[in-house]
Each structure stands twice: as structure tokens, then as C-alpha cells.
Design a protein around this motif. Sequence first.
Motif, PDB file in Angstrom:
ATOM      1  N   LEU A 139       0.834  -1.209   0.000  1.00 53.16           N
ATOM      2  CA  LEU A 139       0.000   0.000   0.000  1.00 53.16           C
ATOM      3  C   LEU A 139       0.864   1.252   0.000  1.00 53.16           C
ATOM      4  O   LEU A 139       0.593   2.208  -0.732  1.00 53.16           O
ATOM      5  CB  LEU A 139      -0.939  -0.003   1.212  1.00 53.16           C
ATOM      6  CG  LEU A 139      -2.090  -0.989   1.165  1.00 53.16           C
ATOM      7  CD1 LEU A 139      -2.753  -1.095   2.532  1.00 53.16           C
ATOM      8  CD2 LEU A 139      -3.097  -0.592   0.101  1.00 53.16           C
ATOM      9  N   ALA A 140       1.905   1.248   0.817  1.00 61.44           N
ATOM     10  CA  ALA A 140       2.811   2.399   0.869  1.00 61.44           C
ATOM     11  C   ALA A 140       3.515   2.590  -0.475  1.00 61.44           C
ATOM     12  O   ALA A 140       3.629   3.713  -0.970  1.00 61.44           O
ATOM     13  CB  ALA A 140       3.823   2.221   1.998  1.00 61.44           C
ATOM     14  N   ASP A 141       3.942   1.493  -1.088  1.00 65.64           N
ATOM     15  CA  ASP A 141       4.597   1.569  -2.396  1.00 65.64           C
ATOM     16  C   ASP A 141       3.645   2.096  -3.466  1.00 65.64           C
ATOM     17  O   ASP A 141       4.077   2.735  -4.422  1.00 65.64           O
ATOM     18  CB  ASP A 141       5.132   0.198  -2.821  1.00 65.64           C
ATOM     19  CG  ASP A 141       6.323  -0.264  -1.996  1.00 65.64           C
ATOM     20  OD1 ASP A 141       6.932   0.579  -1.289  1.00 65.64           O
ATOM     21  OD2 ASP A 141       6.631  -1.468  -2.048  1.00 65.64           O
ATOM     22  N   ALA A 142       2.351   1.833  -3.286  1.00 60.11           N
ATOM     23  CA  ALA A 142       1.346   2.295  -4.248  1.00 60.11           C
ATOM     24  C   ALA A 142       0.921   3.742  -4.003  1.00 60.11           C
ATOM     25  O   ALA A 142       0.119   4.284  -4.755  1.00 60.11           O
ATOM     26  CB  ALA A 142       0.126   1.377  -4.214  1.00 60.11           C
ATOM     27  N   GLY A 143       1.452   4.349  -2.919  1.00 54.80           N
ATOM     28  CA  GLY A 143       1.157   5.755  -2.676  1.00 54.80           C
ATOM     29  C   GLY A 143       0.305   6.061  -1.462  1.00 54.80           C
ATOM     30  O   GLY A 143       0.011   7.222  -1.196  1.00 54.80           O
ATOM     31  N   MET A 144      -0.099   5.058  -0.697  1.00 53.16           N
ATOM     32  CA  MET A 144      -0.870   5.318   0.521  1.00 53.16           C
ATOM     33  C   MET A 144       0.090   5.825   1.592  1.00 53.16           C
ATOM     34  O   MET A 144       1.077   5.166   1.905  1.00 53.16           O
ATOM     35  CB  MET A 144      -1.580   4.062   1.005  1.00 53.16           C
ATOM     36  CG  MET A 144      -2.444   4.277   2.219  1.00 53.16           C
ATOM     37  SD  MET A 144      -3.319   2.753   2.658  1.00 53.16           S
ATOM     38  CE  MET A 144      -4.487   3.367   3.832  1.00 53.16           C
ATOM     39  N   TRP A 145      -0.199   7.007   2.128  1.00 54.58           N
ATOM     40  CA  TRP A 145       0.665   7.568   3.152  1.00 54.58           C
ATOM     41  C   TRP A 145       0.313   6.983   4.503  1.00 54.58           C
ATOM     42  O   TRP A 145      -0.848   6.975   4.919  1.00 54.58           O
ATOM     43  CB  TRP A 145       0.537   9.087   3.201  1.00 54.58           C
ATOM     44  CG  TRP A 145       1.495   9.672   4.175  1.00 54.58           C
ATOM     45  CD1 TRP A 145       2.800   9.996   3.941  1.00 54.58           C
ATOM     46  CD2 TRP A 145       1.260   9.958   5.557  1.00 54.58           C
ATOM     47  NE1 TRP A 145       3.390  10.473   5.084  1.00 54.58           N
ATOM     48  CE2 TRP A 145       2.463  10.453   6.108  1.00 54.58           C
ATOM     49  CE3 TRP A 145       0.152   9.841   6.396  1.00 54.58           C
ATOM     50  CZ2 TRP A 145       2.588  10.839   7.422  1.00 54.58           C
ATOM     51  CZ3 TRP A 145       0.274  10.207   7.713  1.00 54.58           C
ATOM     52  CH2 TRP A 145       1.486  10.705   8.211  1.00 54.58           C
ATOM     53  N   LEU A 146       1.323   6.480   5.204  1.00 56.66           N
ATOM     54  CA  LEU A 146       1.161   5.941   6.558  1.00 56.66           C
ATOM     55  C   LEU A 146       2.286   6.490   7.416  1.00 56.66           C
ATOM     56  O   LEU A 146       3.452   6.369   7.049  1.00 56.66           O
ATOM     57  CB  LEU A 146       1.261   4.410   6.561  1.00 56.66           C
ATOM     58  CG  LEU A 146       0.207   3.629   5.811  1.00 56.66           C
ATOM     59  CD1 LEU A 146       0.624   2.186   5.711  1.00 56.66           C
ATOM     60  CD2 LEU A 146      -1.119   3.749   6.533  1.00 56.66           C
TER      61      LEU A 146
END
Length: 104
Positions: free
Chosen positions: A81-88
Amino acid sequence: MKIVDPKSMPSEWLALDLGAGELAAMALALENPSRVILLDDALARRTAQAAGLVVWGTLKILLEAKSRGITQSVGPWIDKLADAGMWLSGEIRQRILSLAGETG
């Protein structure tokens, strides 16, 4: 699959900075209060919760998937998800891993 449009939309929602999809999903959830709505946008989540809707986010779905044995680990999914652009934030990532019984 059946595509359904909401019957009505709370007029006060139209003034909010939300997308058409979020607005439609929230309006449909109002018409189907026994359902869970999936929202990650902070404003959409707050608005839906204020309307009394049950709101889950993507990370809750991952935790549910692990608890039901659908996946063995949430860590790799969080990374995807982070690699796909979801900011966490690091804090949220650690909290989710901790809830999942994982370290990271």
C-alpha cells in the motif's frame, strides 16, 4: 454485481470537499445502516462517523483478513500500500503491526 445509485444525498455534504464516489458511498450507507462503509479519507471518515455510520479503513480490512485466516501477515500488504502511494505515518504502521501481533 448490481450498480445502485443513492436515493438522496444530505445537502450539507455537498458543500464538503469530498469526491462524488465518497458522497455516493456515504449516501448509500445511510440507506443501508447495517452495512460497513470503507473510507480512508479523513474528512469522509469523520463525516460518515458523525452520521452514525460504521466506518472501516483499508488497514482495518487487513486486520480482519489476518484474524480470519485470509492472510498470514499484514506487514507485506502495508508495504505494498505504501509503495502504491498510501501515506502511513510510522506510528500508524507500528500500531497496525502491533494489533496484528507482528513486529516491524
